[in-house]
Design an enzyme around this catalytic site. Structure first.
Site, PDB file in Angstrom:
ATOM      1  N   HIS A  12      57.822  35.009 -29.351  1.00  0.00           N
ATOM      2  CA  HIS A  12      56.439  35.335 -29.749  1.00  0.00           C
ATOM      3  C   HIS A  12      55.643  34.042 -29.836  1.00  0.00           C
ATOM      4  CE1 HIS A  12      58.378  34.309 -33.505  1.00  0.00           C
ATOM      5  NE2 HIS A  12      59.181  35.343 -33.353  1.00  0.00           N
ATOM      6  N   ASP A 317      57.000  29.530 -33.456  1.00  0.00           N
ATOM      7  CA  ASP A 317      57.416  29.241 -32.091  1.00  0.00           C
ATOM      8  C   ASP A 317      56.341  28.564 -31.246  1.00  0.00           C
ATOM      9  OD1 ASP A 317      59.955  30.032 -32.491  1.00  0.00           O
ATOM     10  OD2 ASP A 317      59.876  31.817 -31.211  1.00  0.00           O
ATOM     11  N   ARG A 396      47.106  27.996 -39.633  1.00  0.00           N
ATOM     12  CA  ARG A 396      46.215  27.704 -40.749  1.00  0.00           C
ATOM     13  C   ARG A 396      44.844  27.228 -40.270  1.00  0.00           C
ATOM     14  NH1 ARG A 396      50.244  29.664 -43.283  1.00  0.00           N
ATOM     15  NH2 ARG A 396      51.733  28.360 -44.389  1.00  0.00           N
TER      16      ARG A 396
HETATM   17 FE   LIG Z   1      61.829  29.741 -33.187  1.00  0.00          FE
END
Ligand SMILES: [Fe+2]
Length: 548
Positions: A12, A317, A396
């Site tokens: 993802h 990721d 963020r």
């Molecule tokens: Fe990861």
């Protein structure tokens, strides 16, 4: 002197990054272009979106053509993978994922015409995470320990190592099915939230509970004494009943969240202590989705024995795109520089911004001083959509794509959660001038520019800035350095002059379930649909009629 494009495209958060001669030039997540949060929904078989828009933009922003690249990194190495059933995972689509990873060169060649598939290098997933921590950190070049924890990589869920310059020594790696990330994801799912996306909601809920299931969790989850850990299946239903999405949660659910959070913190501290005991290191860098748990990060800093802890702001990721590129740039002999900040995404010139405003035919003005103008609006209890400079890499908002409000009014928490369509138990965070922060906040590290740790709010300040104080008396602070963020700093100073408060509420600029605003059109759409008083976009102010 290498030019490297890093790509994350497998589980993802598809993303791309460019590193030129050891310097991070650009990094962006595909969701900011595609407007699909985290890429495809993380259903088992549809998480392989290529970051083609992000990659093209990163190349253009770096002044590079595909043919200029010395290497393209892909942060998963199918040669290290094993069939899911061999790993003890119930994932019937994993073989497709692995096929996709093996064919990454061909797929990328289609998405980026001119790319030589032979230039694609597979970097082990946790090495890419580790590099995004150690090699992007201010510690790069020296000795730095690295701790990676996430849901899963090829065969594992963890890596503990040391970077010496750009050489990595691995001290421990935990094999699946044991995974602290997957444990937390399972709980997220059990509480009716979206797995691999909403874990921060569980962390927020944990503050409302007491860890009364800790004995049960200690029985199932523990450090193995050798740098790894065990996560045995937890019978969630026996502890608190499963929630459907949107269903009201009870004390049992908050207590369960608090128990898992507490056990996670204990085991992470054990792992960090083990690593430090082995290396004698003083500096720790962290990455992997678990490192977005800012409550746990503060515990690690307090209890692990490390003097300094740095967490990659894109710890999930997405950050492996940058980490993979840095790792290979190091292998190719480049001297690596710390990432210059999280503002590695898209930005626009004043002329370009003004063209967007003219096209939209909205009334706008160019105030003499945007910092003063915004401070005035916030002091009058307006909510400001703040769009300045390049967008942030990672989840963020750090003063580039932010929603700002007055921290002195408790009801602003509810108001902002309404604007964003969020659950009311979710906290919003304070941004504060770095030199003022020690008077208000303690326990977490200061400065803390990336909002990756929690801090205690000083007792005398809790009633003065109630909108940013979480139920347990903590806040997730972002400190603002005047030299690095001069406009944000001037806005904070102007707000303090008016109100006596050196703090402004900062939350990400987006509405319900959508990725953060990235381009000027997103900003105008968000402003048009949300009850926001003013859009501060570059040097231009767009106001909602009848608002301060
Ligand atoms: Fe990861």
């Amino acid at each position: 002197m290498a030019k490297v494009l890093g790509v994350n495209a497998l589980f993802h958060d598809p993303a791309a990054a460019v590193v030129v001669d050891g310097v991070t030039v650009a990094a962006a997540e595909e969701e900011r272009f595609s407007r699909r949060k985290h890429g495809h929904r993380p259903v088992p078989f549809a998480a392989w979106e290529l970051p083609e828009l992000a990659a093209r933009w990163c190349l253009a922003a770096s002044g590079l053509d595909v043919a200029d690249l010395d290497a393209v990194t892909y942060s998963f190495d199918p040669a290290l993978a094993a069939p899911a059933e061999e790993l003890g995972l119930d994932d019937p689509w994993d073989h497709l994922r692995q096929t996709y990873a093996r064919e990454a060169g061909g797929f990328l060649g289609t998405a980026l015409p001119g790319l030589d598939p032979a230039a694609v290098r597979h970097v082990p997933h946790h090495v890419a995470h580790g590099a995004s921590g150690a090699l992007a950190s201010p510690f790069v070049g020296g000795d730095v320990d690295v701790l990676v924890l996430d849901g899963r990589g090829e065969c594992g869920s963890h890596l503990a190592g040391t970077y010496r310059g750009s050489d990595l020594t691995v001290h421990a790696a935990q094999r699946l099915p044991h995974s602290l990330g997957l444990l937390y994801e399972d709980l997220t799912d059990h509480l009716g939230f979206l797995r691999s996306s909403d874990e921060y909601k569980v962390m927020a809920m944990a503050s409302y509970g007491t860890p009364r299931f800790l004995p049960e969790l200690r029985d199932r989850v523990h450090h193995d004494g050798a740098g790894g850990f065990r996560t045995l299946p937890v019978h969630w239903q026996a502890l608190a009943k499963r929630l459907e999405p949107g269903e009201e949660w009870s004390e049992d659910h908050a207590d369960l969240a608090a128990s898992v959070q507490a056990r996670l913190e204990e085991v992470l501290v054990d792992l960090a202590r083990w690593l430090r005991g082995r290396t004698g290191g003083t500096r720790l860098a962290m990455a992997g989705g678990v490192a977005l748990n800012c409550v746990a990060n503060t515990r690690i800093l307090e209890l692990s024995g490390y003097d300094e802890v740095w967490v990659q702001p894109a710890a999930g990721d997405a950050g492996t795109a940058l980490g993979g590129a840095l790792h290979v740039a190091g292998e190719l002999g480049d001297e690596l520089r710390p990432m210059p900040g999280a503002d590695l995404g898209r930005g626009w010139s004043d002329d370009e911004l003004e063209r967007y405003l003219r096209t939209a035919q909205v009334p706008y003005e160019r105030p003499a001083d945007m910092a003063e103008e915004v401070a005035e609006c916030l002091a009058a209890d307006g909510v400001v959509a703040w769009f300045q400079g390049r967008s942030e890499f990672g989840p963020r908002a750090l003063g580039h794509r932010s929603l700002l409000a007055h921290p002195g009014r408790r009801e602003n928490l509810e108001r902002l959660n309404d604007v964003k369509g969020r659950e009311q138990f979710r906290p919003v965070a304070p941004m504060v001038l770095a030199d003022r922060a020690p008077a208000l906040f303690s326990r977490g590290p200061l400065p803390s520019p990336y909002m990756l740790f929690v801090h205690d709010v000083a007792a005398e300040w809790r009633d003065r800035i109630p909108a940013v104080v979480h139920v347990d008396g903590t806040a997730r602070v972002q400190t603002v350095d005047t030299a690095e963020e001069p406009l944000v700093a001037r806005m904070l100073e102007a707000f303090e002059r008016r109100t006596g408060l050196p703090v402004v509420v900062n939350t990400s600029l987006n509405t319900a379930g959508r990725p953060m605003v990235d381009d000027p059109r997103d900003a105008l759409e968000c402003f048009g649909s949300a009850p926001v008083s003013m859009l501060a976009i570059g040097p231009f102010a767009v106001r909602r009629r009848g608002r301060p």
